[in-house]
Design a protein around this motif. Structure first.
Motif, PDB file in Angstrom:
ATOM      1  N   LYS A   1       0.824  -1.211   0.000  1.00 52.23           N
ATOM      2  CA  LYS A   1       0.000   0.000   0.000  1.00 52.23           C
ATOM      3  C   LYS A   1       0.856   1.259   0.000  1.00 52.23           C
ATOM      4  O   LYS A   1       1.973   1.269   0.499  1.00 52.23           O
ATOM      5  CB  LYS A   1      -0.924   0.008   1.227  1.00 52.23           C
ATOM      6  N   ASP A   2       0.300   2.315  -0.569  1.00 52.70           N
ATOM      7  CA  ASP A   2       0.917   3.631  -0.522  1.00 52.70           C
ATOM      8  C   ASP A   2       0.917   4.113   0.919  1.00 52.70           C
ATOM      9  O   ASP A   2      -0.108   4.074   1.605  1.00 52.70           O
ATOM     10  CB  ASP A   2       0.125   4.601  -1.403  1.00 52.70           C
TER      11      ASP A   2
ATOM     12  N   GLN B   1      -3.792   3.291   0.107  1.00 52.07           N
ATOM     13  CA  GLN B   1      -4.437   2.590  -1.004  1.00 52.07           C
ATOM     14  C   GLN B   1      -3.448   1.601  -1.609  1.00 52.07           C
ATOM     15  O   GLN B   1      -2.265   1.918  -1.771  1.00 52.07           O
ATOM     16  CB  GLN B   1      -4.894   3.589  -2.071  1.00 52.07           C
ATOM     17  N   HIS B   2      -3.912   0.396  -1.912  1.00 54.73           N
ATOM     18  CA  HIS B   2      -2.995  -0.585  -2.484  1.00 54.73           C
ATOM     19  C   HIS B   2      -2.523  -0.124  -3.865  1.00 54.73           C
ATOM     20  O   HIS B   2      -3.137   0.737  -4.502  1.00 54.73           O
ATOM     21  CB  HIS B   2      -3.636  -1.980  -2.541  1.00 54.73           C
ATOM     22  N   LEU B   3      -1.413  -0.710  -4.326  1.00 54.94           N
ATOM     23  CA  LEU B   3      -0.738  -0.255  -5.538  1.00 54.94           C
ATOM     24  C   LEU B   3      -1.188  -0.983  -6.799  1.00 54.94           C
ATOM     25  O   LEU B   3      -0.562  -0.872  -7.846  1.00 54.94           O
ATOM     26  CB  LEU B   3       0.783  -0.422  -5.369  1.00 54.94           C
TER      27      LEU B   3
ATOM     28  N   LYS C   1      12.791   6.464  -6.249  1.00 55.83           N
ATOM     29  CA  LYS C   1      11.474   6.240  -6.834  1.00 55.83           C
ATOM     30  C   LYS C   1      11.649   5.686  -8.246  1.00 55.83           C
ATOM     31  O   LYS C   1      12.562   6.068  -8.971  1.00 55.83           O
ATOM     32  CB  LYS C   1      10.672   7.545  -6.883  1.00 55.83           C
TER      33      LYS C   1
ATOM     34  N   GLN D   1       5.071  -1.099 -12.814  1.00 57.29           N
ATOM     35  CA  GLN D   1       4.880  -1.120 -11.385  1.00 57.29           C
ATOM     36  C   GLN D   1       5.603   0.073 -10.767  1.00 57.29           C
ATOM     37  O   GLN D   1       6.589  -0.063 -10.068  1.00 57.29           O
ATOM     38  CB  GLN D   1       5.434  -2.421 -10.784  1.00 57.29           C
TER      39      GLN D   1
ATOM     40  N   GLY E   1       6.610   2.912  -8.332  1.00 55.92           N
ATOM     41  CA  GLY E   1       6.605   2.902  -6.875  1.00 55.92           C
ATOM     42  C   GLY E   1       7.989   3.263  -6.392  1.00 55.92           C
ATOM     43  O   GLY E   1       8.672   4.085  -7.001  1.00 55.92           O
ATOM     44  N   THR E   2       8.415   2.654  -5.303  1.00 49.66           N
ATOM     45  CA  THR E   2       9.716   2.944  -4.721  1.00 49.66           C
ATOM     46  C   THR E   2      10.533   1.677  -4.584  1.00 49.66           C
ATOM     47  O   THR E   2      10.020   0.639  -4.170  1.00 49.66           O
ATOM     48  CB  THR E   2       9.548   3.593  -3.340  1.00 49.66           C
TER      49      THR E   2
ATOM     50  N   SER F   1      10.745  -1.454  -1.342  1.00 48.99           N
ATOM     51  CA  SER F   1       9.451  -1.649  -0.688  1.00 48.99           C
ATOM     52  C   SER F   1       9.314  -3.091  -0.193  1.00 48.99           C
ATOM     53  O   SER F   1      10.109  -3.970  -0.520  1.00 48.99           O
ATOM     54  CB  SER F   1       8.317  -1.331  -1.650  1.00 48.99           C
TER      55      SER F   1
END
Length: 223
Positions: free
Chosen positions: A51-52, A57-59, A181, A188, A190-191, A194
């Motif tokens: 999740k963020d 909220q899920h990714l 990032k 996908q 994101g970072t 994770s």
């Protein structure tokens, strides 16, 4: 690094061949919904929806650990392409094709002095473990952009570098160090570093440097 405790347990206890990746998930899908969905076909050990951290909220993707590899294979076969909340999901085994995931222990290093070069960055960060690459960024005219990247062989090394180097002086300036990032164009985005990245890296450990029934009441959710 407390944010990784729960996932670390997930990684240590799992059977890589029994974990499946589920992508293209609708925002309405929750951990409980995913658990109940898979439970219709085989016993479920654990569910994780990354999740963020800001919005919670899920990714758009998640991981489900089944009891056996056979259970995982069966779920992949029967769930591939079904629609959940109107979106066709993608299902595959995480250990079967790790090359499809953009993962790595890649750090962003900001607020760099203009005198910092790739070599200076390498020397400053090499004390924490094996470095795969260092890169200081310049613009098209050759001007130093004040930031760079360091990629490590493992997440533990990158974690140690962040803990030791963030907000510390390098060449007379206080630098900022964090996981980089990903580019927005990646499937996908994101970072790096994770919880999901650590899980995927553990599944491909032998291959690269990172290791990297009836539907009951759910008919209205999927078809």
């Amino acid at each position: 690094m407390s944010g990784h405790v729960q996932m670390s347990t997930f990684v240590e206890e799992k059977n890589p061949e029994a974990i499946i990746y589920i992508g293209d998930l609708d925002p309405q899908v929750t951990d409980d919904i995913l658990f109940e969905l898979l439970l219709q076909f085989a016993p479920v050990v654990k569910v994780n929806l990354p999740k963020d951290k800001l919005t919670n909220q899920h990714l758009g993707y998640g991981f489900v650990e089944m009891v056996t590899p056979e259970d995982a294979a069966y779920c992949i076969e029967v769930l591939q392409g079904i629609e959940v909340f109107g979106k066709a999901i993608k299902v595959r085994n995480t250990a079967s094709d790790p090359s499809q995931f953009d993962i790595g222990a890649k750090l962003f290093v900001g607020s760099l002095d203009s005198e910092v070069t790739d070599q200076v960055l390498h020397e400053a960060f090499s004390q924490f473990g094996q470095i795969l690459n260092t890169h200081v960024c310049y613009d098209e005219s050759g001007c130093h952009r004040g930031f760079g990247f360091v990629s490590y062989n493992g997440f533990d090394q990158a974690d140690a570098a962040i803990a030791a180097m963030n907000n510390q002086y390098l060449s007379g300036r206080v630098i900022k160090v964090s996981y980089a990032k990903k580019e927005g164009g990646k499937r996908q985005a994101g970072t790096y570093g994770s919880d999901a990245e650590r899980l995927l890296a553990s599944n491909q450990a032998p291959a690269g440097p990172m290791g990297m029934g009836p539907m009951g009441g759910m008919g209205g959710m999927m078809r």
